[in-house]
Design a protein around this motif. Sequence first.
Motif, short mmCIF file in Angstrom:
data_model
loop_
_atom_site.label_atom_id
_atom_site.label_comp_id
_atom_site.label_asym_id
_atom_site.label_seq_id
_atom_site.Cartn_x
_atom_site.Cartn_y
_atom_site.Cartn_z
N SER A 74 -22.66 0.89 -20.04
CA SER A 74 -23.53 0.45 -21.34
C SER A 74 -22.08 0.46 -22.43
O SER A 74 -21.98 -0.43 -23.30
CB SER A 74 -24.40 1.44 -21.85
N GLN A 76 -24.37 3.79 -15.23
CA GLN A 76 -24.86 2.89 -15.91
C GLN A 76 -24.57 3.28 -17.71
O GLN A 76 -24.59 2.25 -18.22
CB GLN A 76 -26.60 2.74 -15.94
N TYR A 114 -29.81 -0.48 -20.25
CA TYR A 114 -29.61 -1.19 -18.97
C TYR A 114 -30.98 -1.27 -18.27
O TYR A 114 -31.07 -1.47 -17.20
CB TYR A 114 -28.86 -0.26 -18.17
#
Lengths: 126, 186
Positions: free
Chosen positions: B38, B34, A11
Amino acid sequence: MENFTIKGSTYIPTVNFDAATGILEMSGESYHEYTIEFFQPILEWLRKYLEEPNRNITFNFKMTYFNTSSSRRFLEIFDMLEDYKKHKNGTVLVRWHYKEGDVDMLESGEEYAEDVDIPFEFIPYS
Amino acid sequence: MQITQNAPRFSMHKFYSDVRDNSVSLAFQGIMSQEVLSLIALALRRRPDNEVLAKRLFGIVVELAQNIYHYSHSKSYSEKDKRDIGVGVITIGETANHYVVNSGNIIKAHEADHITKRCDFINTLDKEGLKEFQKQVRKEPQRPDRPGANIGLIELARRSSNTLGYNINAIDAETSFLTLSIKIDK
């Protein structure tokens, strides 16, 4: 000036800013929760780098996905480069790489190109 | 005959029926970090037949999840972040012709009016109008104490090529429950 690098993950993007050659490259994906904090050192380095006039800069944009919050940070980067071209006698080229068929990523690049006064080159890869 | 022993209050049977009837393939409640995103990305983007659609679907999940993360009124303390993080729920389901991503979270009651107006306005815009509106808002100065770019809802409308579905139900005088429903054609 020292080079600036960040090793990417799922990310966060990989960042390779080469101070000597003026080749600045970002690749990968960007959807960090705190993009302002994440981009802070990137923008900080760039601000310092752009203090010196007459540089020849190629920004290699190789992102494959970024969230809206990151898209705002990229606009800040392009604004800084536009400013550099206008006021510091800089030469700036954005090379926007996108996967062939990725209409969204191509469109994102075209929208930046409409908004800032720096040349964009669109380069599809397969 | 009914056999119960230490029966939980949560009905797995009702949950099962609800997710089955709505073809929900993924449901997540809690802190949409996050890292969680993912993992969702791994599941969603195994679609080599249509990478553009898979990425749009993922982009929709990211924007909805990060809305919840930053703006949900109900929060949970994260050890990793050392701060309170917004919690909510996200489901990804599909019908014959669409994928449907829903998000749900608690908001402050007074935010309802702004969200309603924003969604209604976005829903009046066509493709070109959405693009121009997003470019315009993206140039505005960063809002204080708001980590986002204020263009998430516009992005949802653009990536989905459909109007934003939303529903706001009052919980009590101070809080309401916001549901956003984003439909993307297959």
